[in-house]
Design a protein around this motif. Structure first.
Motif, PDB file in Angstrom:
ATOM      1  N   ALA A 108      18.430  10.051 -19.058  1.00  0.00           N
ATOM      2  CA  ALA A 108      19.788  10.436 -20.156  1.00  0.00           C
ATOM      3  C   ALA A 108      19.578  12.245 -20.331  1.00  0.00           C
ATOM      4  O   ALA A 108      20.255  12.792 -19.915  1.00  0.00           O
ATOM      5  N   GLY A 109      18.383  12.380 -20.825  1.00  0.00           N
ATOM      6  CA  GLY A 109      18.083  14.008 -21.058  1.00  0.00           C
ATOM      7  C   GLY A 109      19.144  14.519 -22.200  1.00  0.00           C
ATOM      8  O   GLY A 109      19.927  13.683 -22.672  1.00  0.00           O
ATOM      9  N   THR A 110      19.225  15.751 -22.205  1.00  0.00           N
ATOM     10  CA  THR A 110      20.284  16.309 -22.936  1.00  0.00           C
ATOM     11  C   THR A 110      21.620  16.711 -22.182  1.00  0.00           C
ATOM     12  O   THR A 110      21.769  16.518 -21.159  1.00  0.00           O
ATOM     13  N   LEU A 111      22.548  16.959 -22.782  1.00  0.00           N
ATOM     14  CA  LEU A 111      23.989  17.097 -22.274  1.00  0.00           C
ATOM     15  C   LEU A 111      23.891  18.573 -21.645  1.00  0.00           C
ATOM     16  O   LEU A 111      24.147  18.334 -20.348  1.00  0.00           O
ATOM     17  N   GLY A 112      22.884  19.759 -21.918  1.00  0.00           N
ATOM     18  CA  GLY A 112      23.013  20.421 -21.343  1.00  0.00           C
ATOM     19  C   GLY A 112      22.186  20.525 -19.914  1.00  0.00           C
ATOM     20  O   GLY A 112      22.417  21.229 -18.949  1.00  0.00           O
ATOM     21  N   ASP A 113      21.109  19.634 -19.941  1.00  0.00           N
ATOM     22  CA  ASP A 113      20.336  18.965 -18.567  1.00  0.00           C
ATOM     23  C   ASP A 113      21.316  18.401 -17.499  1.00  0.00           C
ATOM     24  O   ASP A 113      21.162  18.453 -16.522  1.00  0.00           O
ATOM     25  N   GLN A 114      22.385  17.863 -18.213  1.00  0.00           N
ATOM     26  CA  GLN A 114      23.210  16.907 -17.440  1.00  0.00           C
ATOM     27  C   GLN A 114      24.304  17.831 -16.646  1.00  0.00           C
ATOM     28  O   GLN A 114      24.576  17.632 -15.665  1.00  0.00           O
ATOM     29  N   LEU A 115      24.814  18.686 -17.352  1.00  0.00           N
ATOM     30  CA  LEU A 115      25.780  19.731 -16.963  1.00  0.00           C
ATOM     31  C   LEU A 115      25.010  20.501 -15.839  1.00  0.00           C
ATOM     32  O   LEU A 115      24.048  20.994 -16.118  1.00  0.00           O
ATOM     33  N   ASN A 116      25.763  21.028 -14.848  1.00  0.00           N
ATOM     34  CA  ASN A 116      25.112  21.760 -13.934  1.00  0.00           C
ATOM     35  C   ASN A 116      25.456  23.245 -14.447  1.00  0.00           C
ATOM     36  O   ASN A 116      26.145  23.536 -15.247  1.00  0.00           O
ATOM     37  N   ALA A 117      24.581  24.172 -13.960  1.00  0.00           N
ATOM     38  CA  ALA A 117      24.473  25.680 -14.651  1.00  0.00           C
ATOM     39  C   ALA A 117      25.738  26.363 -14.292  1.00  0.00           C
ATOM     40  O   ALA A 117      26.280  27.038 -15.387  1.00  0.00           O
ATOM     41  N   ASP A 118      26.289  25.975 -13.248  1.00  0.00           N
ATOM     42  CA  ASP A 118      27.502  26.587 -13.059  1.00  0.00           C
ATOM     43  C   ASP A 118      28.876  26.301 -14.202  1.00  0.00           C
ATOM     44  O   ASP A 118      29.584  27.022 -14.675  1.00  0.00           O
ATOM     45  N   LEU A 119      29.140  25.126 -14.201  1.00  0.00           N
ATOM     46  CA  LEU A 119      29.836  24.380 -15.272  1.00  0.00           C
ATOM     47  C   LEU A 119      29.616  24.911 -16.710  1.00  0.00           C
ATOM     48  O   LEU A 119      30.462  25.319 -17.386  1.00  0.00           O
ATOM     49  N   LEU A 120      28.294  25.098 -16.909  1.00  0.00           N
ATOM     50  CA  LEU A 120      27.905  25.526 -18.475  1.00  0.00           C
ATOM     51  C   LEU A 120      28.129  27.221 -18.687  1.00  0.00           C
ATOM     52  O   LEU A 120      28.714  27.385 -19.574  1.00  0.00           O
ATOM     53  N   SER A 121      28.028  27.806 -17.345  1.00  0.00           N
ATOM     54  CA  SER A 121      28.313  29.271 -17.407  1.00  0.00           C
ATOM     55  C   SER A 121      29.764  29.259 -17.631  1.00  0.00           C
ATOM     56  O   SER A 121      30.363  30.263 -18.375  1.00  0.00           O
TER      57      SER A 121
END
Length: 74
Positions: free
Chosen positions: A8-21
């Motif tokens: 599961a990890g964290t939400l930040g880990d699940q989202l790809n870097a592009d979407l997070l930025s």
């Protein structure tokens, strides 16, 4: 159970870097829009106050004066 947690990890880990930025830039953009709106409202209030002040009659200005005109009589 620990295997599920690792997957599961964290939400930040699940989202790809592009979407997070993209989300972070959207957040920054919204904060800037809010600040611009507040500044616009502040300037509008100042302008409205100036218009009201300019349209006051002499009697209104005299009534608002803090000077005691009786103290100037001899």
């Amino acid at each position: 159970m620990s295997k599920k947690k690792q997957e599961a990890g964290t939400l930040g880990d699940q989202l790809n870097a592009d979407l997070l930025s993209k989300l972070q830039s959207k957040k920054t953009e919204l904060k800037k829009q809010e600040a611009d709106r507040e500044e616009s409202e502040r300037l509008q209030r100042i302008e409205e106050r100036k218009r009201r002040e300019a349209n006051k009659s002499f009697e209104e200005l005299l009534n608002e004066s803090e000077l005691d005109w009786k103290s100037f009589k001899k």
